[in-house]
Design a protein around this motif. Structure first.
Motif, PDB file in Angstrom:
ATOM      1  N   SER A   1       0.839  -1.195   0.000  1.00 24.21           N
ATOM      2  CA  SER A   1       0.000   0.000   0.000  1.00 24.21           C
ATOM      3  C   SER A   1       0.875   1.246   0.000  1.00 24.21           C
ATOM      4  N   THR A   2       0.283   2.375  -0.401  1.00 22.60           N
ATOM      5  CA  THR A   2       1.031   3.632  -0.469  1.00 22.60           C
ATOM      6  C   THR A   2       1.605   4.018   0.878  1.00 22.60           C
ATOM      7  N   LEU A   3       0.841   3.790   1.941  1.00 24.41           N
ATOM      8  CA  LEU A   3       1.286   4.143   3.287  1.00 24.41           C
ATOM      9  C   LEU A   3       2.115   3.035   3.932  1.00 24.41           C
ATOM     10  N   GLY A   4       2.257   1.941   3.227  1.00 26.43           N
ATOM     11  CA  GLY A   4       3.083   0.866   3.754  1.00 26.43           C
ATOM     12  C   GLY A   4       2.477   0.095   4.895  1.00 26.43           C
ATOM     13  N   SER A   5       1.160   0.129   5.033  1.00 27.83           N
ATOM     14  CA  SER A   5       0.520  -0.544   6.163  1.00 27.83           C
ATOM     15  C   SER A   5       0.009  -1.937   5.816  1.00 27.83           C
ATOM     16  N   ASN A   6       0.071  -2.337   4.549  1.00 25.47           N
ATOM     17  CA  ASN A   6      -0.367  -3.690   4.197  1.00 25.47           C
ATOM     18  C   ASN A   6       0.217  -4.146   2.858  1.00 25.47           C
ATOM     19  N   ILE A   7       0.094  -5.437   2.628  1.00 29.83           N
ATOM     20  CA  ILE A   7       0.541  -6.056   1.383  1.00 29.83           C
ATOM     21  C   ILE A   7      -0.640  -6.808   0.791  1.00 29.83           C
ATOM     22  N   THR A   8      -0.939  -6.585  -0.471  1.00 27.53           N
ATOM     23  CA  THR A   8      -2.050  -7.260  -1.136  1.00 27.53           C
ATOM     24  C   THR A   8      -1.508  -8.239  -2.172  1.00 27.53           C
ATOM     25  N   VAL A   9      -1.985  -9.468  -2.065  1.00 32.30           N
ATOM     26  CA  VAL A   9      -1.544 -10.530  -2.967  1.00 32.30           C
ATOM     27  C   VAL A   9      -2.765 -11.139  -3.654  1.00 32.30           C
ATOM     28  N   THR A  10      -2.702 -11.287  -4.969  1.00 29.47           N
ATOM     29  CA  THR A  10      -3.731 -12.019  -5.705  1.00 29.47           C
ATOM     30  C   THR A  10      -3.098 -13.303  -6.194  1.00 29.47           C
ATOM     31  N   ILE A  11      -3.725 -14.412  -5.847  1.00 31.39           N
ATOM     32  CA  ILE A  11      -3.135 -15.712  -6.130  1.00 31.39           C
ATOM     33  C   ILE A  11      -4.221 -16.734  -6.437  1.00 31.39           C
ATOM     34  N   GLU A  12      -3.921 -17.621  -7.359  1.00 27.97           N
ATOM     35  CA  GLU A  12      -4.865 -18.674  -7.730  1.00 27.97           C
ATOM     36  C   GLU A  12      -4.183 -20.033  -7.599  1.00 27.97           C
ATOM     37  N   TYR A  13      -4.911 -20.978  -7.031  1.00 29.26           N
ATOM     38  CA  TYR A  13      -4.399 -22.338  -6.832  1.00 29.26           C
ATOM     39  C   TYR A  13      -5.190 -23.285  -7.733  1.00 29.26           C
ATOM     40  N   VAL A  14      -4.463 -24.065  -8.522  1.00 30.53           N
ATOM     41  CA  VAL A  14      -5.089 -25.010  -9.447  1.00 30.53           C
ATOM     42  C   VAL A  14      -4.488 -26.394  -9.200  1.00 30.53           C
ATOM     43  N   LEU A  15      -5.340 -27.350  -8.805  1.00 28.07           N
ATOM     44  CA  LEU A  15      -4.889 -28.717  -8.567  1.00 28.07           C
ATOM     45  C   LEU A  15      -5.324 -29.587  -9.739  1.00 28.07           C
ATOM     46  N   ARG A  16      -4.326 -30.200 -10.415  1.00 30.49           N
ATOM     47  CA  ARG A  16      -4.621 -31.035 -11.575  1.00 30.49           C
ATOM     48  C   ARG A  16      -4.292 -32.498 -11.284  1.00 30.49           C
ATOM     49  N   SER A  17      -5.138 -33.367 -11.761  1.00 28.92           N
ATOM     50  CA  SER A  17      -4.937 -34.792 -11.582  1.00 28.92           C
ATOM     51  C   SER A  17      -3.820 -35.291 -12.485  1.00 28.92           C
ATOM     52  N   THR A  18      -2.951 -36.161 -11.955  1.00 29.25           N
ATOM     53  CA  THR A  18      -1.905 -36.758 -12.789  1.00 29.25           C
ATOM     54  C   THR A  18      -2.437 -37.996 -13.510  1.00 29.25           C
ATOM     55  N   VAL A  19      -3.667 -38.366 -13.192  1.00 27.18           N
ATOM     56  CA  VAL A  19      -4.296 -39.524 -13.836  1.00 27.18           C
ATOM     57  C   VAL A  19      -5.077 -39.089 -15.071  1.00 27.18           C
ATOM     58  N   THR A  20      -5.938 -38.079 -14.898  1.00 23.22           N
ATOM     59  CA  THR A  20      -6.794 -37.623 -15.994  1.00 23.22           C
ATOM     60  C   THR A  20      -6.323 -36.316 -16.608  1.00 23.22           C
ATOM     61  N   ASN A  21      -5.382 -35.620 -15.940  1.00 26.85           N
ATOM     62  CA  ASN A  21      -4.892 -34.293 -16.353  1.00 26.85           C
ATOM     63  C   ASN A  21      -5.946 -33.200 -16.213  1.00 26.85           C
ATOM     64  N   GLU A  22      -7.073 -33.518 -15.607  1.00 25.68           N
ATOM     65  CA  GLU A  22      -8.138 -32.537 -15.432  1.00 25.68           C
ATOM     66  C   GLU A  22      -7.910 -31.709 -14.163  1.00 25.68           C
ATOM     67  N   THR A  23      -8.493 -30.515 -14.166  1.00 22.12           N
ATOM     68  CA  THR A  23      -8.465 -29.679 -12.964  1.00 22.12           C
ATOM     69  C   THR A  23      -9.515 -30.201 -11.994  1.00 22.12           C
ATOM     70  N   ILE A  24      -9.084 -30.539 -10.778  1.00 22.09           N
ATOM     71  CA  ILE A  24     -10.020 -31.086  -9.792  1.00 22.09           C
ATOM     72  C   ILE A  24     -10.296 -30.115  -8.648  1.00 22.09           C
TER      73      ILE A  24
END
Length: 226
Positions: free
Chosen positions: A122-145
């Motif tokens: 933040s401009t005032l240095g009072s916080n940190i903002t993170v945007t993150i996405e988690y994707v779990l894929r099967s090693t059997v079907t290769n699909e996103t589960i």
């Protein structure tokens, strides 16, 4: 009287149209319950932010979160050898590619991909903002589960005693210093815990196969943590 009736009817229809149906975890994450992955290989995070170290912060913190969710996580030292051999340290190369070799060599049932798209102070240095996405894929079907995204604001503000303007200025200065010097590992852990909290529990959790009747959280969240 008829006018009142139509007003009430219209209001009723409006309420019904605004009602959002809520899915259980079994419905929202049906592939997780049908495939029942036991072991997960954590792929090196895909980082598109200006904070080049964010990739390492998240890579070293994901194992703990997944273990707390009840999963066996393939040790990182085993994964890294394979990643270097297969040019998989840049996980982008496998984001949509077959994952069968990770099952054959590492014994992983699924691979977790992490996309870090924002890391902002933040401009005032009072916080940190993170945007993150988690994707779990099967090693059997290769699909996103499993897939979930979050914008998490980590509050680094420091409370300083003292009234008036002087106290407020001191607080802002302390917060800015705390943000600049903070260990970013707690920030990564907080993001992992907040977003992955909705992942169905693994076999080594007491909630395994019991949480399927719980209401699933939204696919994308915004949350402030400290």
């Amino acid at each position: 009287m008829r006018k009142i009736f139509y007003i009430l009817l219209g209001g009723s229809l409006l309420v019904q149209s605004c009602t959002v149906s809520k899915l259980t975890k079994a419905e929202a994450y049906s592939k997780m319950y049908s495939e029942r992955p036991l072991s997960i290989a954590v792929m090196p995070p895909i980082n598109t932010t200006t904070n080049v170290e964010a990739k390492e912060f998240f890579y070293v913190t994901l194992t703990r979160t997944l273990c707390e969710q009840g999963y066996y996580v393939v040790p990182s030292f085993l994964c890294l050898d394979l990643y270097r051999t297969e040019s998989a340290y840049d996980a982008e190369n496998y984001a949509t590619s077959p994952l069968d070799k990770f099952r054959t060599i590492l014994g992983a049932d699924a691979a977790l991909f992490t996309y870090i798209t924002e890391w902002k102070k933040s401009t005032l240095g009072s916080n940190i903002t993170v945007t993150i996405e988690y994707v779990l894929r099967s090693t059997v079907t290769n699909e996103t589960i499993f897939r979930r995204k979050g914008t998490i604001t980590y509050d680094t503000s420091v409370q300083v005693s003292g009234a008036g303007l002087l106290g407020a200025v001191a607080g802002l200065a302390a917060s800015a210093l705390n943000t600049a010097m903070s260990d970013y590992v707690p920030v990564a852990r907080a993001c992992n815990a907040a977003v992955l909290s909705d992942m169905p529990a693994g076999k080594y959790s007491p909630s395994y196969d019991v949480d399927k009747t719980l209401i699933a959280g939204p696919a994308e969240i915004k949350q402030t943590v400290k």
